[in-house]
Write a protein that holds these residues in place. Sequence first.
Motif, mmCIF file in Angstrom:
data_model
loop_
_atom_site.group_PDB
_atom_site.id
_atom_site.type_symbol
_atom_site.label_atom_id
_atom_site.label_comp_id
_atom_site.label_asym_id
_atom_site.label_seq_id
_atom_site.Cartn_x
_atom_site.Cartn_y
_atom_site.Cartn_z
ATOM 1 N N ILE A 1 36.163 11.809 54.588
ATOM 2 C CA ILE A 1 36.341 10.487 53.389
ATOM 3 C C ILE A 1 36.962 9.456 54.211
ATOM 4 O O ILE A 1 36.673 8.368 54.165
ATOM 5 N N ARG A 2 38.053 9.715 54.795
ATOM 6 C CA ARG A 2 38.722 8.737 55.584
ATOM 7 C C ARG A 2 38.046 7.930 56.781
ATOM 8 O O ARG A 2 38.119 6.686 56.993
ATOM 9 N N ALA A 3 37.298 8.720 57.338
ATOM 10 C CA ALA A 3 36.389 8.125 58.623
ATOM 11 C C ALA A 3 35.307 7.205 57.959
ATOM 12 O O ALA A 3 35.337 6.010 58.411
ATOM 13 N N ASN A 4 34.834 7.299 56.803
ATOM 14 C CA ASN A 4 33.920 6.483 56.150
ATOM 15 C C ASN A 4 34.574 5.286 55.670
ATOM 16 O O ASN A 4 34.199 4.179 55.607
ATOM 17 N N ASP A 5 35.695 5.308 54.906
ATOM 18 C CA ASP A 5 36.554 4.341 54.475
ATOM 19 C C ASP A 5 36.902 3.250 55.542
ATOM 20 O O ASP A 5 36.874 2.030 55.565
ATOM 21 N N LEU A 6 37.470 3.904 56.805
ATOM 22 C CA LEU A 6 37.624 3.005 57.795
ATOM 23 C C LEU A 6 36.498 2.320 58.591
ATOM 24 O O LEU A 6 36.640 1.038 58.778
ATOM 25 N N LYS A 7 35.410 2.867 58.255
ATOM 26 C CA LYS A 7 34.035 2.261 58.750
ATOM 27 C C LYS A 7 33.829 0.903 57.881
ATOM 28 O O LYS A 7 33.629 -0.038 58.252
ATOM 29 N N GLN A 8 34.122 1.115 56.587
ATOM 30 C CA GLN A 8 33.799 0.301 55.533
ATOM 31 C C GLN A 8 34.777 -0.918 55.919
ATOM 32 O O GLN A 8 34.417 -2.044 55.524
ATOM 33 N N GLU A 9 35.942 -0.670 56.303
ATOM 34 C CA GLU A 9 36.932 -1.452 56.506
ATOM 35 C C GLU A 9 36.815 -2.286 57.593
ATOM 36 O O GLU A 9 37.589 -3.307 58.177
ATOM 37 N N SER B 1 37.612 4.971 63.238
ATOM 38 C CA SER B 1 36.744 5.621 62.529
ATOM 39 C C SER B 1 36.219 6.609 63.613
ATOM 40 O O SER B 1 36.048 7.890 63.243
ATOM 41 N N VAL B 2 35.939 6.325 64.733
ATOM 42 C CA VAL B 2 35.541 6.856 65.880
ATOM 43 C C VAL B 2 36.427 8.150 66.131
ATOM 44 O O VAL B 2 35.951 9.067 66.611
ATOM 45 N N GLU B 3 37.630 7.716 66.127
ATOM 46 C CA GLU B 3 38.866 8.674 66.485
ATOM 47 C C GLU B 3 38.800 9.917 65.656
ATOM 48 O O GLU B 3 38.747 10.910 66.240
ATOM 49 N N LEU B 4 38.534 9.698 64.451
ATOM 50 C CA LEU B 4 38.288 10.691 63.436
ATOM 51 C C LEU B 4 37.308 11.352 63.548
ATOM 52 O O LEU B 4 37.123 12.508 63.341
ATOM 53 N N ALA B 5 36.136 10.929 63.752
ATOM 54 C CA ALA B 5 34.975 11.443 64.227
ATOM 55 C C ALA B 5 34.845 12.652 65.460
ATOM 56 O O ALA B 5 34.586 13.522 65.215
ATOM 57 N N LYS B 6 35.826 11.943 66.483
ATOM 58 C CA LYS B 6 36.070 12.935 67.421
ATOM 59 C C LYS B 6 36.719 14.192 66.898
ATOM 60 O O LYS B 6 36.519 15.245 67.349
ATOM 61 N N ALA B 7 37.857 13.934 65.965
ATOM 62 C CA ALA B 7 38.651 15.142 65.411
ATOM 63 C C ALA B 7 37.553 16.005 64.589
ATOM 64 O O ALA B 7 37.847 17.311 64.719
ATOM 65 N N ILE B 8 36.683 15.570 63.978
ATOM 66 C CA ILE B 8 35.827 16.278 63.073
ATOM 67 C C ILE B 8 34.850 17.201 63.775
ATOM 68 O O ILE B 8 34.769 18.280 63.476
ATOM 69 N N THR B 9 34.283 16.522 64.793
ATOM 70 C CA THR B 9 33.494 17.342 65.883
ATOM 71 C C THR B 9 34.368 18.431 66.549
ATOM 72 O O THR B 9 33.667 19.631 66.794
ATOM 73 N N LYS B 10 35.459 18.036 66.826
ATOM 74 C CA LYS B 10 36.499 19.169 67.553
ATOM 75 C C LYS B 10 36.788 20.180 66.679
ATOM 76 O O LYS B 10 36.645 21.520 67.113
ATOM 77 N N LEU B 11 37.073 19.768 65.443
ATOM 78 C CA LEU B 11 37.194 20.953 64.452
ATOM 79 C C LEU B 11 35.985 21.898 64.019
ATOM 80 O O LEU B 11 35.999 22.926 63.575
#
Length: 652
Positions: free
Chosen positions: A71-79, A85-95
């Motif tokens: 949810i947070r990554a999508n909000d950052l992209k919209q902003e 947003s990419v940093e959060l995407a890296k965290a998600i793929t890592k997890l």
Amino acid sequence: MNATTRNRAIAGGGLLVCLAVSAALSGIIASSVGRNELGYAETATSSDPPEVAAGIAMGAFRGLFVNFLWIRANDLKQEGKFHESVELAKAITKLQPRFPRVWAFHAWNLAYNISVATQTPEERYNWVMAGINLLREEGIPANPNDLTLHRELAWIYLHKIGGYTDDSNQYYRRKVAQEWTSILGEPPRPSGDRVDVIQSYVDWLQPIVDAPETLDELIEADPAVAALVERIETEVDVSLDKDLLRLFTFHDKLQHSVMRDEFAKRFNDRAIAMDGMVVDETKAAAWASLLAQIRKRTLIDDFNMSPLLMIRYTKKFGPLDWRHPGAHSVYWSHRGVERALTRYTDLNEKNFDFTNADRITMQAIQSLWRSGDIYFNYIDFAAGLRGYFQGVPNPYFVQAYGDMAQEVEDRGGIFQSDQRVHRSYAAGYENFLTDAVIFFYRRGQLDRAEYWYREARTFENLNMNNQSIRIENFSKTLDDFVKANLYDRLSSPNVAIQEVYGSLQGAYASALQGETEIFRGQFEYAKQAHLFFMQTQYRQVVADGGIAGRMEFMDTDFQMVAGGALANMIAALPLEEAQALYYNTPVDVQPFGYDIAKARFEDNINVLAEAGESKEFGILFPEPPDMEQHRIDMAARERQRSVRELENINRQ
């Protein structure tokens, strides 16, 4: 023993058996997890985003935490906070490294959603490549047999880079061509029998396959390479990886460019040293060995690609030019199918979408047929100009399309998988064969045109709708068939390109034989086909509010198209034929071929002339009038088109 004691004994025995089985299986499972890299992230490294450590610490609540990150990554992209947003995407793929849809979603987000929110072609390309790299270098290594990730990567190459829906598509193609010219070098440009052409491409890649696994092994085995490496490290100070490949390619291409003197004026000491090593013929063998080894490690380590598999696909599909996005699309889609087939059974068939993966492979092959013969001005692009780039039909992939269609049919049935009278695969193959017939006809290869017309007429899986019209169409003579289908298909950009370039290639082939009247007829037809397309489809796109750059697969100026085709043929022909072609072409088109001929032949011709074995270059290839002005005009034109591309982007 009472019932309670007996039940406890049975339960205890069952527990011991379960523990024994668990102990036996744990080693096997642990081995499989390690061998296939199936473990989840249990520790965070210093390079990981802080969210990774937080997610790991949450243990069983990791799933809830990941939902919050989504949810947070999508909000950052919209902003518009794309990097965050990419940093959060890296965290998600890592997890969630074993969840393919996570990788696919974030790659799509990078390549499609974030890229179009930026303003310049350079920015867009970087985001598109970020999506590609996420899949190619992280997602697929973490899920090596997953069909979804292979298919998504192939689609980005085919649609985002190879298609024309993005207004920066022309820039994307040039960047891919630039990168892969450096990675693999210039591909061969043979002509003739398909088997021989494919073999020449295999021979081109074979030294990379045969190269030692490590640079140390190569240096130890070859003193000449050791000496070359020492000079590179001390005089040029460049890493022995992709950076060296780029630098070598630039200086190697510069040797044959009319811009060499201009660049040389700005060389620093490192560039002078590198240039000297590149032109030193005594180092040619050492360079060949060193480059092959670096290319091998670059393909394996940086691109997660197998040189051996690249050769196998070349043998299977045709002369794959890796500067073309279609080649990468074929590689990844078909690799995914082959990997997935090893896991496919009747019980899990619903888990595999072979249909769409195979469809991408077939579309990529069709893309290679329509534009897989690449002509690219590497030096102009490196100099900041737009860089001439043109993909023209590659006839060696016509056979590959039919072969792939048959393979898919044999594997599961695409033509007769249901009882419908109209199937998209059959319609696509019918259109493909029609276009191939017209192309070979315009190229003057009537025997090939007749062959593929016969294939189209006897194709057993033709659609049954409009059967009377289809029978009438395929009962015509070859001449009448081409005429009947031409203007029905000419509004398509791909068909327009094949018509124009097929006719120009036929015209220039006639010029080689001194057949002036045939040359004039085919040249004039190419001009009229070009005019028809520009006055209908191209104008319609602009009038409808579309961006012209999307459809500009072909220059709007016919003289540029004809000149580019001349330059491309001169670049591929041996001296005697190149001279005959140059001599027999219109004087207003000759300037496009003059600099190519000068770079390729002048030094050798003048050496022969001094020995009394040839006339001088200036006699064999007389310089056209106002050649210097032509160069100035071309440079100005490239700058104007670069500006126009940027304006198209900013208009969105």
